[in-house]
Scaffold this active site. Structure first.
Site, PDB file in Angstrom:
ATOM      1  CB  SER A 121      46.590  81.726 -38.699  1.00  0.00           C
ATOM      2  OG  SER A 121      47.908  81.507 -39.312  1.00  0.00           O
ATOM      3  CB  ILE A 122      49.436  85.640 -38.890  1.00  0.00           C
ATOM      4  CG1 ILE A 122      49.974  84.381 -38.140  1.00  0.00           C
ATOM      5  CG2 ILE A 122      50.114  86.864 -38.585  1.00  0.00           C
ATOM      6  CD1 ILE A 122      51.505  84.417 -38.278  1.00  0.00           C
ATOM      7  CG  ASP A 142      54.305  78.800 -47.797  1.00  0.00           C
ATOM      8  OD1 ASP A 142      54.138  77.494 -47.921  1.00  0.00           O
ATOM      9  OD2 ASP A 142      53.545  79.499 -47.315  1.00  0.00           O
TER      10      ASP A 142
END
Length: 510
Positions: free
Chosen positions: A136-137, A290
């Site tokens: 997404s980034i 993460d």
């Protein structure tokens, strides 16, 4: 600008939630009161046809956020770390959010690299691939350095992503304000604080220098950890929108058949990934937050390789000691000691009954320890523990929720490699060793040494400070009349509040 113009974005959001069937899921998760439900429905139901359809094969919440785009996907991922806000059920749904999006053209990526590094790309890289991963980034390219021919991974932010995120984050802030106005009861969820936390995470990920710095600190902490490796950051080829690091060859952690074919021991890998996480969290207080299969590989030599350092967790030394002793108490089933630690640390108000709290903790621990070894979960234990401590007046702490969420993810990785892993048996040596080093005689000597260093540093000022304190004690000054100045201060505060209200009114009308 967080003004009413954001209503348009909120209408599109509400329409998408309605169209995908996620509206009630979200409202129920937040236990939304009638007033907030009315506002949410009013923003979504009449405009349902304007909403994005999304992928019908996904669960409603995941489907809606994926359809709404990068900022919403990232917001969902961050919320998955906050079951205290969205509830356990929705948090589990959000954990499966994948931010895989169509890549942007390689030509744009090259232009971004040239702009950030200030050199023609051909002078930096002899080879620059098409995107190998797109999120997404940012997206990642494989490349070879012109100087030396080393293989590297080049992470490049999406063009215009900062502006796009800013617009959506502004809308999130506006939505949080609406929640606080129409649902005073929801203030316990601290919606503005949740958005501020999300904003901070995103700002960190939108500056790749910060991710490079996190990777560097993590590498320095773990350089001597056997069986663990991190790709080296190439600082000379990194900037705010570009990050270059060594290419990590290996088998993805989620591909068991490939791991077996490469001759790796999955039982050893399952235990090592859990031990490493606990070691980083307890010993260093700085851990990869993460650690799912997509961010882990197994190197040809069997090392576990971690990458993607956009989300890192930090726990201060005092908190690490407290929670290590809590875990140690649970391992020994010493619930009274676990309760006492909470009171000693000030986590639970002193007016609560320690024996009653100990009985509540027993209700947390015994069912978990009564399970089959293959089903015992430290992440579930922490989750239940936080529920109980909240009932006894302990405030939720974001860093501990992140620890618990990461613990759940790491346990999932370990069980995917070895379904029969005994979590407590693997964790016990790490926790016990940390307890011995941080609470035993050696820790006392270390703490005294640190205290002495602080006193030495301030030594030249100590005599003056002591003398001033003694003089003040011997010659108390008469209390000044503060009534007049108190009224002046209150008048000034009222003026500031009035001015702020006028400014908000002007902003709303602009």
């Amino acid at each position: 600008m967080r003004g009413p113009h954001n209503i348009i974005r909120l209408i599109r959001t509400g329409a998408t939630l309605e169209r995908t069937g996620a509206m009630n899921v979200v409202l129920d998760a937040f236990e939304a009161p009638p007033a907030l439900r009315f506002v949410a429905k009013a923003l979504g139901k009449p405009f349902q046809w304007l909403g994005y359809q999304g992928d019908p094969s996904m669960p409603p919440a995941t489907r809606a956020l994926t359809a709404l785009g990068p900022a919403y996907i990232k917001f969902g991922q961050v919320l998955s770390t906050r079951p205290d806000v969205v509830g356990d059920e929705l948090a589990v749904q959000l954990r499966v959010l994948q931010d895989k999006l169509p890549p942007f053209p390689v030509g744009q990526a090259k232009a971004e690299v040239e702009k950030e590094l200030g050199q023609p790309i051909d002078t930096i890289f002899s080879y620059f691939s098409e995107p190998v991963a797109a999120a997404s980034i940012a997206q990642v390219h494989k490349a070879e350095l012109a100087d030396g021919g080393d293989s590297v991974a080049v992470k490049v932010l999406r063009p215009g992503i900062e502006k796009a995120f800013k617009k959506d984050v502004d809308a999130f802030y506006f939505a949080a304000r609406i929640v606080e106005i129409f649902a005073p009861g929801a203030r316990r969820l601290r919606p503005m604080e949740v958005i501020e936390h999300f904003d901070g995470v995103v700002q960190g990920e939108l500056d790749l220098r910060l991710e490079s710095s996190a990777a560097g600190e993590f590498a320095a902490n773990t350089k001597d950890d056997t069986g663990f490796a991190l790709p080296k950051i190439r600082w000379e080829y990194s900037a705010r929108r570009v990050m270059t690091l060594e290419w990590a060859d290996g088998v993805p952690m989620g591909e068991n058949e490939a791991i077996d074919a490469a001759g790796h021991d999955r039982v050893d890998l399952s235990e090592r990934v859990l031990k490493l996480f606990l070691l980083h969290a307890l010993r260093d207080g700085y851990f990869h937050a993460d650690m799912h299969q997509g961010n882990l590989k197994v190197a040809p030599n069997g090392d576990i390789i971690a990458y993607d350092f956009g989300i890192m967790g930090h726990i201060d030394e005092y908190t690490r000691r407290v929670y290590a002793e809590i875990l140690f108490g649970f391992i020994r089933k010493d619930y009274k000691r676990v309760a006492e630690v909470h009171f000693e640390a000030g986590y639970v108000p002193a007016d609560k009954d320690v024996d009653e709290f100990a009985r509540a903790l027993r209700a947390v621990g015994e069912p978990i320890f009564g399970m089959d070894a293959s089903k015992i979960s430290m992440g579930r234990l922490l989750s239940y523990l936080f529920e109980v401590t909240e009932r006894f007046g302990m405030e939720t702490r974001t860093e501990l929720i992140l620890l618990q969420r990461t613990m759940v993810v790491v346990e999932g990785v370990a069980r995917s490699l070895n379904p029969n892993i005994n979590i407590w048996q693997v964790a016990s040596p790490i926790v016990t060793d940390y307890i011995q080093k941080s609470i035993g005689p050696k820790a006392i000597v270390t703490d005294l040494y640190k205290t002495a260093r602080v006193l030495t540093r301030f030594g030249p000022r100590l005599p003056g400070l002591v003398e001033a304190a003694l003089i003040a004690q011997s010659n108390p000054q008469p209390e000044k009349r503060r009534g007049f100045w108190r009224w002046i201060a209150l008048a000034g505060l009222a003026g500031l509040l009035a001015g702020g209200g006028v400014a908000l009114l002007i902003e709303a009308l602009a």
